[in-house]
Scaffold this motif. Structure first.
Motif, PDB file in Angstrom:
ATOM      1  N   TYR A  21       0.856  -1.179   0.000  1.00 25.61           N
ATOM      2  CA  TYR A  21       0.000   0.000   0.000  1.00 25.61           C
ATOM      3  C   TYR A  21       0.894   1.231   0.000  1.00 25.61           C
ATOM      4  CZ  TYR A  21      -3.405  -3.474   1.446  1.00 25.61           C
ATOM      5  OH  TYR A  21      -4.193  -4.580   1.511  1.00 25.61           O
ATOM      6  N   ALA A  22       0.949   1.926  -1.136  1.00 31.71           N
ATOM      7  CA  ALA A  22       1.810   3.105  -1.230  1.00 31.71           C
ATOM      8  C   ALA A  22       1.345   3.978  -2.387  1.00 31.71           C
ATOM      9  CB  ALA A  22       3.259   2.693  -1.445  1.00 31.71           C
ATOM     10  N   ASP A  23       1.529   5.285  -2.232  1.00 29.31           N
ATOM     11  CA  ASP A  23       1.281   6.199  -3.337  1.00 29.31           C
ATOM     12  C   ASP A  23       2.434   6.129  -4.343  1.00 29.31           C
ATOM     13  OD1 ASP A  23      -1.098   7.115  -2.242  1.00 29.31           O
ATOM     14  OD2 ASP A  23      -0.092   8.704  -1.112  1.00 29.31           O
ATOM     15  N   LYS A  24       3.624   5.875  -3.826  1.00 31.00           N
ATOM     16  CA  LYS A  24       4.808   5.798  -4.672  1.00 31.00           C
ATOM     17  C   LYS A  24       5.813   4.861  -3.999  1.00 31.00           C
ATOM     18  CE  LYS A  24       8.337   8.645  -6.840  1.00 31.00           C
ATOM     19  NZ  LYS A  24       8.894   9.993  -6.982  1.00 31.00           N
ATOM     20  N   LEU A  25       6.463   4.038  -4.781  1.00 35.71           N
ATOM     21  CA  LEU A  25       7.460   3.114  -4.245  1.00 35.71           C
ATOM     22  C   LEU A  25       8.734   3.250  -5.067  1.00 35.71           C
ATOM     23  CD1 LEU A  25       8.149   0.811  -2.298  1.00 35.71           C
ATOM     24  CD2 LEU A  25       7.311  -0.785  -4.021  1.00 35.71           C
ATOM     25  N   SER A  26       9.841   3.577  -4.408  1.00 33.51           N
ATOM     26  CA  SER A  26      11.110   3.777  -5.096  1.00 33.51           C
ATOM     27  C   SER A  26      12.216   3.132  -4.268  1.00 33.51           C
ATOM     28  CB  SER A  26      11.382   5.276  -5.264  1.00 33.51           C
ATOM     29  OG  SER A  26      12.632   5.478  -5.859  1.00 33.51           O
TER      30      SER A  26
END
Length: 57
Positions: A21-26
């Motif tokens: 669950y994430a808006d953005k994963l880097s």
């Protein structure tokens, strides 16, 4: 003199079925090591007695 150059590579895998669950994963990872070691060694002997030493930095 001893010279060592080490490069480490890593990777990450999000397997099937993982719930993220994430808006953005880097993700980014790098590691590099370069080392130079110097040392001095000397010895002396007389008859059956001998001495030796090592100094390193």
């Amino acid at each position: 003199m001893f010279i060592s150059n080490v490069t480490l590579n890593s990777h990450a895998v999000i397997e099937d079925g993982a719930k993220v669950y994430a808006d953005k994963l880097s993700l980014d990872a790098d590691a590099t090591s370069f080392a130079v070691n110097l040392g001095y060694s000397a010895g002396y002997g007389l008859g059956s007695l001998g001495l030796s030493g090592l100094h390193g930095q």
